[in-house]
Design a protein around this motif. Structure first.
Motif, short mmCIF file in Angstrom:
data_model
loop_
_atom_site.label_atom_id
_atom_site.label_comp_id
_atom_site.label_asym_id
_atom_site.label_seq_id
_atom_site.Cartn_x
_atom_site.Cartn_y
_atom_site.Cartn_z
N GLU A 10 0.83 -1.21 0.00
CA GLU A 10 0.00 0.00 0.00
C GLU A 10 0.85 1.25 0.00
OE1 GLU A 10 -4.24 -0.89 2.23
OE2 GLU A 10 -2.52 -0.33 3.46
N LEU A 11 1.92 1.24 0.79
CA LEU A 11 2.77 2.42 0.92
C LEU A 11 3.52 2.74 -0.36
CD1 LEU A 11 4.22 1.86 4.50
CD2 LEU A 11 2.54 3.56 3.80
N ARG A 12 3.77 1.76 -1.20
CA ARG A 12 4.53 1.97 -2.43
C ARG A 12 3.63 2.12 -3.65
NH1 ARG A 12 7.65 -1.42 -4.53
NH2 ARG A 12 9.09 0.18 -5.27
N ALA A 13 2.36 1.76 -3.53
CA ALA A 13 1.46 1.74 -4.69
C ALA A 13 1.20 3.14 -5.22
CB ALA A 13 0.15 1.07 -4.32
N ILE A 14 0.95 3.21 -6.54
CA ILE A 14 0.49 4.46 -7.14
C ILE A 14 -1.01 4.38 -7.42
CG2 ILE A 14 2.73 5.00 -8.14
CD1 ILE A 14 1.64 3.97 -10.83
N LEU A 15 -1.58 3.18 -7.33
CA LEU A 15 -3.02 2.98 -7.52
C LEU A 15 -3.49 1.86 -6.61
CD1 LEU A 15 -5.74 3.27 -9.06
CD2 LEU A 15 -4.84 1.67 -10.76
N LEU A 16 -4.55 2.13 -5.85
CA LEU A 16 -5.17 1.12 -4.99
C LEU A 16 -6.63 0.98 -5.39
CD1 LEU A 16 -3.70 2.20 -1.53
CD2 LEU A 16 -3.18 0.08 -2.75
N GLN A 17 -7.05 -0.26 -5.61
CA GLN A 17 -8.43 -0.54 -5.99
C GLN A 17 -8.98 -1.59 -5.03
OE1 GLN A 17 -6.82 -1.64 -9.88
NE2 GLN A 17 -8.44 -0.44 -10.82
N SER A 18 -10.14 -1.36 -4.47
CA SER A 18 -10.70 -2.32 -3.53
C SER A 18 -12.19 -2.54 -3.79
CB SER A 18 -10.49 -1.86 -2.08
OG SER A 18 -11.26 -0.69 -1.81
N TRP A 19 -12.63 -3.72 -3.39
CA TRP A 19 -14.05 -4.07 -3.44
C TRP A 19 -14.42 -4.65 -2.09
CZ3 TRP A 19 -18.94 -4.25 -4.08
CH2 TRP A 19 -19.69 -5.41 -3.94
N GLU A 20 -15.45 -4.09 -1.46
CA GLU A 20 -15.95 -4.57 -0.18
C GLU A 20 -17.45 -4.73 -0.24
OE1 GLU A 20 -14.91 -5.55 2.69
OE2 GLU A 20 -12.78 -5.02 2.80
N PRO A 21 -17.95 -5.96 -0.21
CA PRO A 21 -19.40 -6.15 -0.28
C PRO A 21 -20.14 -5.99 1.05
CG PRO A 21 -18.29 -8.27 -0.31
CD PRO A 21 -17.21 -7.23 -0.30
N MET A 22 -19.42 -6.17 2.18
CA MET A 22 -20.10 -6.25 3.48
C MET A 22 -19.75 -5.13 4.44
SD MET A 22 -21.72 -9.03 2.82
CE MET A 22 -22.41 -9.62 4.37
N LEU A 23 -18.56 -4.54 4.29
CA LEU A 23 -18.10 -3.52 5.22
C LEU A 23 -17.48 -2.34 4.46
CD1 LEU A 23 -16.24 -5.79 7.82
CD2 LEU A 23 -18.40 -4.59 8.22
N ILE A 24 -17.38 -1.20 5.13
CA ILE A 24 -16.66 -0.06 4.56
C ILE A 24 -15.17 -0.44 4.51
CG2 ILE A 24 -16.12 2.39 4.81
CD1 ILE A 24 -19.10 1.76 4.33
N PRO A 25 -14.47 -0.17 3.42
CA PRO A 25 -13.04 -0.51 3.34
C PRO A 25 -12.24 0.14 4.46
CG PRO A 25 -13.89 0.10 1.18
CD PRO A 25 -14.98 0.42 2.16
N GLY A 26 -11.25 -0.59 4.97
CA GLY A 26 -10.46 -0.12 6.10
C GLY A 26 -9.79 1.22 5.89
N LEU A 27 -9.33 1.50 4.68
CA LEU A 27 -8.62 2.75 4.42
C LEU A 27 -9.51 3.98 4.56
CD1 LEU A 27 -6.15 2.20 1.44
CD2 LEU A 27 -5.60 2.73 3.82
N VAL A 28 -10.82 3.81 4.46
CA VAL A 28 -11.73 4.96 4.54
C VAL A 28 -12.70 4.85 5.71
CG1 VAL A 28 -11.53 5.61 2.12
CG2 VAL A 28 -13.23 3.90 2.78
N GLN A 29 -12.37 4.02 6.68
CA GLN A 29 -13.21 3.90 7.88
C GLN A 29 -12.93 5.05 8.84
OE1 GLN A 29 -12.62 0.09 9.73
NE2 GLN A 29 -13.62 -1.04 8.07
N ARG A 30 -13.98 5.50 9.53
CA ARG A 30 -13.85 6.46 10.61
C ARG A 30 -13.72 5.69 11.92
NH1 ARG A 30 -13.19 11.81 11.25
NH2 ARG A 30 -15.16 12.20 12.31
N GLU A 31 -13.14 6.35 12.93
CA GLU A 31 -12.86 5.65 14.18
C GLU A 31 -14.10 5.05 14.85
OE1 GLU A 31 -10.87 6.36 18.59
OE2 GLU A 31 -10.29 7.68 16.94
#
Length: 261
Positions: A87-108
């Protein structure tokens, strides 16, 4: 401005040129053939530890070449890196989450509810929250920014307490306003489709190589073989074809927030 570190081949060429060394002279200085130096500079070979050390000595660069060589070796064997390093080295991150909000954009508040739902987490929730917040900051606040696309199942937008959801959905809208981020919703009622097999993520590295990630109830797994990564990329494309546009997705989020008032 691009702050990505230079590639190992480019850096060796640059240093050799700056020091006015021919490939023959550099080869003699580090105890290899001229063709080996040519292979280092073309990216066909990566210097082994001892050779990398001699390159640093010849160039007077401390441990720079050794560090770049270690990174290059790991990139050729990406299973050596945990997902967070990809993740730290990527220039593009793509995710699919059917059941939960993705961890990278979760609020506390939302992530605390997620962590509390798993019995084995209950004595370490504060540490887990801190780790995830640090991970988010390291990825999303870095410069140059990483491009992020999150596909989220509509089901995930309705899971959680009222207050946590209001805060979380508002945060998704805020994230979606970033030029480097896209939040897109996959509506419910799409029938059986490829994404129902579970969440997945893809990271594209600066050199174009891609790495995949799969999560389950026990632990995550990094997928690095070309066949596996291609399969995950095809799955992601199938789900991407079902997702609403960024604007349509924002409209859904706004409507859900109003329903929670």
């Amino acid at each position: 401005m691009n702050d990505q570190p230079p590639s190992l081949p480019a850096r060796i060429r640059e240093l050799r040129t700056q020091r006015k060394l021919s490939q023959d002279r550099l080869a003699a200085a580090i105890g290899v053939s001229k063709s080996t130096v040519q292979s280092f500079e073309s990216g066909k070979l990566v210097p082994q530890e001892g050779t990398a050390q001699r390159l640093d000595e010849a160039f007077g660069t401390g441990s720079e070449i050794q560090g770049l060589a270690k990174t290059a070796q790991e990139d050729r064997a990406p299973w050596m890196r945990p997902w967070v390093e990809h993740e730290l080295r990527a220039i593009l991150l793509q995710s699919w989450e059917p059941m939960l909000i993705p961890g990278l954009v979760q609020r506390e508040p939302y992530m605390r509810e997620v962590f509390k739902s798993i019995p084995r987490n209950r004595d370490r929730i504060d540490d887990m929250v801190s780790t995830r917040l640090n991970r988010q900051a390291a990825v999303l606040e870095r410069a140059p920014s990483v491009a992020v696309t999150c596909l989220i199942g509509e089901f995930a937008l309705r899971q959680g307490s009222r207050e946590a959801l209001k805060d979380q959905l508002s945060h998704l809208i805020d994230v979606g306003h970033r030029s480097s981020a896209k939040i897109r919703i996959v509506p419910g009622g799409m029938g059986i489709h490829a994404g129902l097999g579970g969440p997945l993520a893809l990271a594209t590295m600066p050199d174009g190589r891609r790495v995949g990630y799969l999560d389950d109830q026990l632990r995550g797994r990094v997928a690095t073989s070309p066949a596996d990564v291609t399969e995950l990329a095809l799955l992601w494309e199938e789900v991407d074809g079902l997702a609403l546009s960024v604007d349509q997705s924002r409209d859904i989020l706004l409507r859900m927030i109003n329903e929670l008032k």
